[in-house]
Design a protein around this motif. Structure first.
Motif, PDB file in Angstrom:
ATOM      1  N   SER A 418      58.461  35.771 -13.888  1.00 15.72           N
ATOM      2  CA  SER A 418      58.098  34.319 -14.321  1.00 15.72           C
ATOM      3  C   SER A 418      58.253  34.247 -16.116  1.00 15.72           C
ATOM      4  CB  SER A 418      57.036  33.918 -13.952  1.00 15.72           C
ATOM      5  OG  SER A 418      56.822  33.343 -12.361  1.00 15.72           O
ATOM      6  N   ASN A 419      58.490  33.098 -16.176  1.00 19.31           N
ATOM      7  CA  ASN A 419      58.546  32.573 -17.974  1.00 19.31           C
ATOM      8  C   ASN A 419      58.245  31.266 -18.019  1.00 19.31           C
ATOM      9  OD1 ASN A 419      61.018  31.435 -17.362  1.00 19.31           O
ATOM     10  ND2 ASN A 419      62.269  33.046 -18.195  1.00 19.31           N
ATOM     11  N   ALA A 420      58.169  30.686 -18.960  1.00 18.27           N
ATOM     12  CA  ALA A 420      57.763  29.423 -19.134  1.00 18.27           C
ATOM     13  C   ALA A 420      58.717  28.251 -18.405  1.00 18.27           C
ATOM     14  CB  ALA A 420      57.966  28.961 -20.655  1.00 18.27           C
ATOM     15  N   THR A 421      59.990  28.654 -17.873  1.00 18.30           N
ATOM     16  CA  THR A 421      60.876  27.794 -17.444  1.00 18.30           C
ATOM     17  C   THR A 421      61.324  28.105 -16.087  1.00 18.30           C
ATOM     18  OG1 THR A 421      62.764  28.897 -18.447  1.00 18.30           O
ATOM     19  CG2 THR A 421      61.697  26.881 -19.666  1.00 18.30           C
ATOM     20  N   HIS A 422      61.211  29.347 -15.535  1.00 13.89           N
ATOM     21  CA  HIS A 422      61.751  29.900 -14.352  1.00 13.89           C
ATOM     22  C   HIS A 422      61.042  31.027 -13.583  1.00 13.89           C
ATOM     23  CE1 HIS A 422      65.448  28.222 -16.247  1.00 13.89           C
ATOM     24  NE2 HIS A 422      65.783  27.922 -14.931  1.00 13.89           N
ATOM     25  N   THR A 423      61.007  31.018 -12.416  1.00 13.00           N
ATOM     26  CA  THR A 423      60.448  32.082 -11.560  1.00 13.00           C
ATOM     27  C   THR A 423      61.506  32.645 -10.695  1.00 13.00           C
ATOM     28  OG1 THR A 423      58.004  31.027 -11.914  1.00 13.00           O
ATOM     29  CG2 THR A 423      58.682  32.560 -10.035  1.00 13.00           C
ATOM     30  N   VAL A 424      61.524  33.999 -10.605  1.00 11.28           N
ATOM     31  CA  VAL A 424      62.315  34.719  -9.844  1.00 11.28           C
ATOM     32  C   VAL A 424      61.488  35.164  -8.372  1.00 11.28           C
ATOM     33  CG1 VAL A 424      64.012  36.520  -9.406  1.00 11.28           C
ATOM     34  CG2 VAL A 424      63.738  35.408 -11.689  1.00 11.28           C
ATOM     35  N   CYS A 425      61.981  34.699  -7.304  1.00 11.37           N
ATOM     36  CA  CYS A 425      61.160  35.018  -5.976  1.00 11.37           C
ATOM     37  C   CYS A 425      62.132  35.712  -5.157  1.00 11.37           C
ATOM     38  CB  CYS A 425      61.125  33.667  -5.185  1.00 11.37           C
ATOM     39  SG  CYS A 425      59.672  32.461  -6.048  1.00 11.37           S
ATOM     40  N   THR A 426      61.359  36.929  -4.537  1.00 11.36           N
ATOM     41  CA  THR A 426      62.050  37.906  -3.778  1.00 11.36           C
ATOM     42  C   THR A 426      61.481  37.784  -2.291  1.00 11.36           C
ATOM     43  OG1 THR A 426      62.462  39.438  -5.563  1.00 11.36           O
ATOM     44  CG2 THR A 426      62.522  40.167  -3.489  1.00 11.36           C
ATOM     45  N   CYS A 427      62.357  37.495  -1.302  1.00  5.64           N
ATOM     46  CA  CYS A 427      61.984  37.160  -0.131  1.00  5.64           C
ATOM     47  C   CYS A 427      62.663  38.035   1.026  1.00  5.64           C
ATOM     48  CB  CYS A 427      62.096  35.774   0.073  1.00  5.64           C
ATOM     49  SG  CYS A 427      61.263  34.600  -0.854  1.00  5.64           S
ATOM     50  N   LYS A 428      61.985  38.281   1.809  1.00 12.20           N
ATOM     51  CA  LYS A 428      62.766  39.325   3.236  1.00 12.20           C
ATOM     52  C   LYS A 428      63.039  38.529   4.189  1.00 12.20           C
ATOM     53  CE  LYS A 428      59.921  43.300   1.937  1.00 12.20           C
ATOM     54  NZ  LYS A 428      58.854  44.286   2.170  1.00 12.20           N
ATOM     55  N   HIS A 429      62.689  37.271   3.986  1.00 14.32           N
ATOM     56  CA  HIS A 429      63.284  36.219   5.421  1.00 14.32           C
ATOM     57  C   HIS A 429      63.696  35.021   4.213  1.00 14.32           C
ATOM     58  CE1 HIS A 429      59.597  33.735   4.844  1.00 14.32           C
ATOM     59  NE2 HIS A 429      59.045  34.974   4.495  1.00 14.32           N
ATOM     60  N   LEU A 430      64.361  34.152   5.286  1.00 14.53           N
ATOM     61  CA  LEU A 430      64.984  33.084   4.709  1.00 14.53           C
ATOM     62  C   LEU A 430      64.314  31.480   5.333  1.00 14.53           C
ATOM     63  CD1 LEU A 430      68.677  33.826   4.036  1.00 14.53           C
ATOM     64  CD2 LEU A 430      66.783  33.928   2.486  1.00 14.53           C
ATOM     65  N   SER A 431      64.109  30.571   4.625  1.00 14.02           N
ATOM     66  CA  SER A 431      63.608  29.285   4.706  1.00 14.02           C
ATOM     67  C   SER A 431      63.737  28.232   3.886  1.00 14.02           C
ATOM     68  CB  SER A 431      62.040  29.563   5.278  1.00 14.02           C
ATOM     69  OG  SER A 431      61.299  28.399   5.520  1.00 14.02           O
ATOM     70  N   SER A 432      62.801  27.484   3.488  1.00 15.47           N
ATOM     71  CA  SER A 432      62.617  26.574   2.510  1.00 15.47           C
ATOM     72  C   SER A 432      61.633  27.186   1.443  1.00 15.47           C
ATOM     73  CB  SER A 432      62.494  25.371   2.910  1.00 15.47           C
ATOM     74  OG  SER A 432      63.590  24.763   3.716  1.00 15.47           O
ATOM     75  N   PHE A 433      62.010  27.111   0.100  1.00 16.74           N
ATOM     76  CA  PHE A 433      61.150  27.773  -0.740  1.00 16.74           C
ATOM     77  C   PHE A 433      60.721  26.928  -1.854  1.00 16.74           C
ATOM     78  CE2 PHE A 433      63.821  30.722   1.197  1.00 16.74           C
ATOM     79  CZ  PHE A 433      62.998  31.777   1.620  1.00 16.74           C
ATOM     80  N   ALA A 434      59.696  27.284  -2.632  1.00  9.01           N
ATOM     81  CA  ALA A 434      59.398  26.572  -3.940  1.00  9.01           C
ATOM     82  C   ALA A 434      58.129  27.304  -4.608  1.00  9.01           C
ATOM     83  CB  ALA A 434      58.731  25.195  -3.752  1.00  9.01           C
ATOM     84  N   VAL A 435      58.081  27.073  -6.037  1.00  9.38           N
ATOM     85  CA  VAL A 435      57.093  27.761  -6.593  1.00  9.38           C
ATOM     86  C   VAL A 435      55.841  26.942  -6.857  1.00  9.38           C
ATOM     87  CG1 VAL A 435      56.795  28.510  -9.078  1.00  9.38           C
ATOM     88  CG2 VAL A 435      58.904  28.838  -8.094  1.00  9.38           C
ATOM     89  N   LEU A 436      54.735  27.581  -6.346  1.00 10.97           N
ATOM     90  CA  LEU A 436      53.450  26.869  -6.438  1.00 10.97           C
ATOM     91  C   LEU A 436      52.786  27.396  -7.767  1.00 10.97           C
ATOM     92  CD1 LEU A 436      52.230  27.245  -2.765  1.00 10.97           C
ATOM     93  CD2 LEU A 436      53.996  25.416  -3.833  1.00 10.97           C
ATOM     94  N   MET A 437      52.201  26.357  -8.591  1.00 10.29           N
ATOM     95  CA  MET A 437      51.175  26.642  -9.549  1.00 10.29           C
ATOM     96  C   MET A 437      49.879  26.733  -9.159  1.00 10.29           C
ATOM     97  SD  MET A 437      50.945  24.777 -13.500  1.00 10.29           S
ATOM     98  CE  MET A 437      50.126  23.423 -12.839  1.00 10.29           C
ATOM     99  N   ALA A 438      49.346  28.159  -9.082  1.00  9.41           N
ATOM    100  CA  ALA A 438      47.728  28.236  -8.983  1.00  9.41           C
ATOM    101  C   ALA A 438      47.106  28.009 -10.518  1.00  9.41           C
ATOM    102  CB  ALA A 438      47.699  29.710  -8.280  1.00  9.41           C
ATOM    103  N   ARG A 439      46.103  27.096 -10.091  1.00  9.31           N
ATOM    104  CA  ARG A 439      45.480  26.810 -11.497  1.00  9.31           C
ATOM    105  C   ARG A 439      43.946  27.191 -10.948  1.00  9.31           C
ATOM    106  NH1 ARG A 439      45.835  24.006 -15.829  1.00  9.31           N
ATOM    107  NH2 ARG A 439      47.838  23.222 -15.401  1.00  9.31           N
ATOM    108  N   TYR A 440      43.183  27.929 -11.822  1.00  8.79           N
ATOM    109  CA  TYR A 440      42.050  28.568 -11.896  1.00  8.79           C
ATOM    110  C   TYR A 440      41.037  27.873 -12.651  1.00  8.79           C
ATOM    111  CZ  TYR A 440      44.363  32.436  -9.673  1.00  8.79           C
ATOM    112  OH  TYR A 440      45.092  33.146  -8.635  1.00  8.79           O
ATOM    113  N   PRO A 441      39.935  27.686 -11.850  1.00  7.75           N
ATOM    114  CA  PRO A 441      38.844  27.097 -12.872  1.00  7.75           C
ATOM    115  C   PRO A 441      38.608  27.453 -14.157  1.00  7.75           C
ATOM    116  CG  PRO A 441      38.032  27.209 -10.530  1.00  7.75           C
ATOM    117  CD  PRO A 441      39.238  28.046 -10.634  1.00  7.75           C
ATOM    118  N   MET A 442      38.581  26.578 -15.205  1.00 12.45           N
ATOM    119  CA  MET A 442      38.288  26.915 -16.514  1.00 12.45           C
ATOM    120  C   MET A 442      37.237  27.674 -16.827  1.00 12.45           C
ATOM    121  SD  MET A 442      38.802  24.665 -20.124  1.00 12.45           S
ATOM    122  CE  MET A 442      37.457  23.597 -19.618  1.00 12.45           C
ATOM    123  N   GLU A 443      37.131  28.731 -17.239  1.00  9.95           N
ATOM    124  CA  GLU A 443      35.782  29.456 -17.405  1.00  9.95           C
ATOM    125  C   GLU A 443      35.003  28.770 -18.496  1.00  9.95           C
ATOM    126  OE1 GLU A 443      34.914  33.832 -17.104  1.00  9.95           O
ATOM    127  OE2 GLU A 443      36.924  33.984 -16.052  1.00  9.95           O
TER     128      GLU A 443
END
Length: 736
Positions: A418-443
């Motif tokens: 991943s970088n600021a603009t793209h994420t490369v996903c590697t998958c062992k099966h095929l379907s419909s995909f998306a990148v999810l942003m996981a935001r953690y609570p600010m400490e």
């Protein structure tokens, strides 16, 4: 020259024979006997090239080799009678190589080259005969037409006849593949809420039935491009209205479109087909042939790219004569799938559960491989982020797919890079995909917690002093004081609720109540600030009756925020309170029920302040200005503008409080604590009347030591008059 020399030599010998021998021409004398001369052996090439020499008694004759003809048309000749030239069998004899053969003339012969579907026979020239592919395949135990197809031999080829329920997609030499037209079934297909999707299912079912049984009445066979265009046009009709109501709707749409591409893809004429609409962007690659294709596959559009190979796309099972790979991006579907994160477990960090957000377009990958749930090798899918971001310790990116249960899942998919603009996903099966942003609570660091508690405590103390001052200080009573009093009350309650309950997310009902209270009273602060701008405008523009009745102030100051909160709660009740904070949700647009009115109030106040300053400037330049009154209004305007700037600037950072880092939280907390102190300084400490009231109050609590003779001193009349005059002046000022 060789044949000419031979002829000359023969002639000379004949002359000598006549002179010195009694033997006839073609004989030579040996003693008293005449013997025949073998001209074919005695003389080099007596007949010329491409000939055969035959010796005769006393002479010889020549014949052309096969594939050559004498230029004078004679069969038997001598070297004087003519030479042999090559025969062009390809033009002299029609169809000399047989049907399906191509003739090539050579010196003295010809060559046959057989077309595809033909082979050379055992003759020397290899005449072409038809290959019976059906018999050959049967001998080799090969299945040319699939398990259910019937092979029919024709000249140079063969074709497969498919029974009902099977098709070879118009390519007669490919195996018959079974068509599952029941997958396009309205009753068991899309949810009833998507009427447009039912139209797609009916269209594709009719097309499937027409392929599997051309005699079936229904939709006439259309070429692949036209059918693909119909599919995406119907998909636009479903997607363009916007939000899909449920995960079942999304799953129905994705599954139906994927099945449709599987049916349409083999019917496309071109090896690569691109088609873009307002809601979709698709690229489909198809390879056809008897042998299984190999090599890389790279499909791309503005939102994603697919990197795999034809071995993965075709699979290792039975080969139907074609292989398909497709990449389909949905331009706005992420709005409808920005939920259903229940299956995303195992992403906790430091004991904190993240919140998820779809951060790329939804992309479907379709291949002809029937075993898409267990690929021989993984595929790489590069997804572009919806927004460019910077690396942050509170954010990570997750590769997920839309499961059949209508939820996001990560099984078999992982983030490669991943970088600021793209994420490369590697998958062992095929379907419909998306990148999810996981935001953690600010400490919140210890320092931030200390600043928050100390700052808000100071703000609350200052606001309490302001409330007491505006309530009990009689000399400043008036419309502006009433406005300031209730502004401070709203701000005091908002800060108190913020300090006590902003992080109390459990129970959910209590958190929603806290968020609604914050929404109500922070809106109240800005509403009373608007009323202050209106009051200043009236004081400058209106000469008489510039005050506003308290009833109207209460209706506007508390009624307007209450109406906004009630409407927002009815429309988006779940938008109050999040998993981390008891504030308005940033996901569904509810936050604009706060920032929208705030922006409108700031714009209106700016207008009122501009008009007020302009009118003040005009009055200062008039002939007989009331300078004392104008200076007071000028001071009131300056403090109101400063107050608006501090509150407005605070909520500029407050807009990003729960989205950005610790620096924003520090700035918001400091400004939040400053606003109570600012109100106290501007409206209390900088007011001469309030300072005198404070001094009088303090003098009552701690009276100063007076001299004894002062008890017997008489009151100075002039002093009394002066005090009365000052009191009257103060009373007059209090009405401003």
């Amino acid at each position: 020259m060789g044949s000419g020399k031979g002829l000359l030599t023969v002639g000379l010998l004949c002359m000598l024979g006549r002179c010195f021998s009694e033997c006839s021409p073609g004989f030579n004398s040996e003693g008293n006997k005449c013997n025949d001369v073998n001209e074919c052996e005695e003389f080099p090439e007596p007949c010329g090239k491409y000939t055969r020499c035959f010796n005769t008694e006393g002479s010889y004759h020549c014949q052309c080799q096969p594939g050559f003809t004498n230029i004078k048309g004679k069969v038997n000749f001598t070297g004087i009678d003519g030479q042999c030239q090559d025969d062009n069998e390809c033009t002299d004899y029609a169809n000399i190589c047989g049907h399906g053969g191509n003739c090539t003339n050579l010196i003295g012969r010809y060559k046959c080259t057989c077309d595809f579907g033909y082979t050379a026979d055992n003759s020397s020239n290899g005449h072409c005969i038809d290959i019976n592919e059906c018999n050959e395949a049967e001998k080799k135990r090969e299945d040319l037409c699939g398990g259910k197809g019937t092979c029919k031999n024709v000249n140079g080829s063969y074709w497969c006849k498919c029974p009902n329920g099977y098709t070879n997609y118009g390519n007669d030499r490919t195996p018959c593949s079974e068509l599952d037209c029941d997958s396009f079934n309205v009753d068991s297909g899309p949810p009833p809420s998507l009427g447009g999707l039912a139209d797609i299912v009916v269209m594709m079912r009719n097309s499937c039935l027409a392929l599997s049984n051309p005699s079936v009445t229904g939709e006439v066979k259309a070429d692949g491009e036209a059918l693909l265009e119909k599919l995406f046009t119907a998909a636009v009709a479903i997607l363009s209205p916007g939000h899909l109501d449920s995960g079942e709707d999304v799953s129905g749409l994705l599954g139906t479109v994927e099945n449709a591409i599987m049916l349409i893809g083999p019917q496309l004429k071109d090896s690569h087909t691109k088609m873009e609409t307002t809601e979709t962007d698709a690229e489909i690659a198809v390879q056809r042939g008897k042998t299984r294709p190999t090599g890389p596959i790279y499909l791309t559009n503005d939102y994603a790219s697919l990197n795999t190979d034809w071995t993965t796309a075709a699979g290792m099972g039975s080969y139907p004569g074609f292989a398909l790979a497709a990449l389909l991006s949905y331009k706005n579907l992420e709005i409808s799938v920005n939920r259903s994160f229940e299956e995303l477990t195992g992403h906790e960090k430091d004991g904190m559960d993240p919140t998820f957000k779809v951060f790329s377009r939804v992309v479907s990958v379709v291949v002809s491989n029937p075993s898409t749930q267990n690929l021989s090798r993984p595929v790489n899918i590069t997804l572009r982020h919806l927004q460019d971001t910077e690396e942050s310790p509170v954010v990570s990116y997750i590769c997920a797919y839309w499961s059949e249960r209508g939820t996001w899942s990560t099984d078999g998919c992982y983030q490669q890079h991943s970088n600021a603009t793209h994420t490369v996903c590697t998958c062992k099966h095929l379907s419909s995909f998306a990148v999810l942003m996981a935001r953690y609570p600010m400490e919140h660091t210890f320092g931030l917690l200390v600043v928050t508690k100390i700052g808000l405590t100071i703000s609350l103390l200052c606001l309490m002093l302001c409330i007491l001052t505006f309530t009990f200080c009689r000399s400043i009573q008036g419309t502006r004081t009433t406005i300031h009093l209730h502004l401070c009350i709203c701000l005091f309650v908002a800060d108190l609720v913020f300090l006590a309950g902003i992080s109390q997310t459990k129970p959910v009902g209590g958190c929603r109540f806290i968020a609604a209270m914050l929404h109500l009273f922070f809106l109240g602060v800005f509403t009373w600030m608007l009323l202050e701008g209106v009051q200043l405008y009236r004081m400058v523009v209106l000469v008489f009756n510039a005050t506003i009745r308290p009833l109207y102030l209460f209706i506007i100051g508390y009624g307007t925020p209450l109406v906004i909160v009630i409407i927002s709660g009815i429309i988006r009740p779940k938008g109050y309170g999040t998993d981390q904070h008891c504030w308005l949700s940033l996901e569904d647009g509810l936050i604009w029920s706060f920032f929208g009115p705030v922006c409108l109030i700031i714009i209106l106040n700016v207008f009122f302040f501009i008009v007020t300053v302009w009118k003040l400037a005009q009055k200062f330049t008039s002939l007989n200005p009331d300078l004392s009154k104008l200076h007071k209004i000028k001071a009131f305007t300056v403090t109101a503008i400063a107050q608006m700037c501090i509150l407005g600037l605070m909520w500029v950072f407050g807009a990003f409080l729960f989205e950005e880092g610790v620096v924003v939280a520090y700035i918001f907390t400091i400004l939040n604590s400053l606003q109570g102190a600012l109100v106290f300084i501007m409206h209390c400490l900088l007011s001469k009347q309030v300072r005198e009231e404070y001094a009088h109050f303090l003098s009552c609590i701690c009276p100063p030591q007076k001299k004894r003779y002062s008890d017997f001193s008489s009151t100075n009349p002039s002093s009394s008059q002066s005090q009365g005059s000052r009191s009257g002046q103060l009373t007059g000022e209090s009405h401003i």
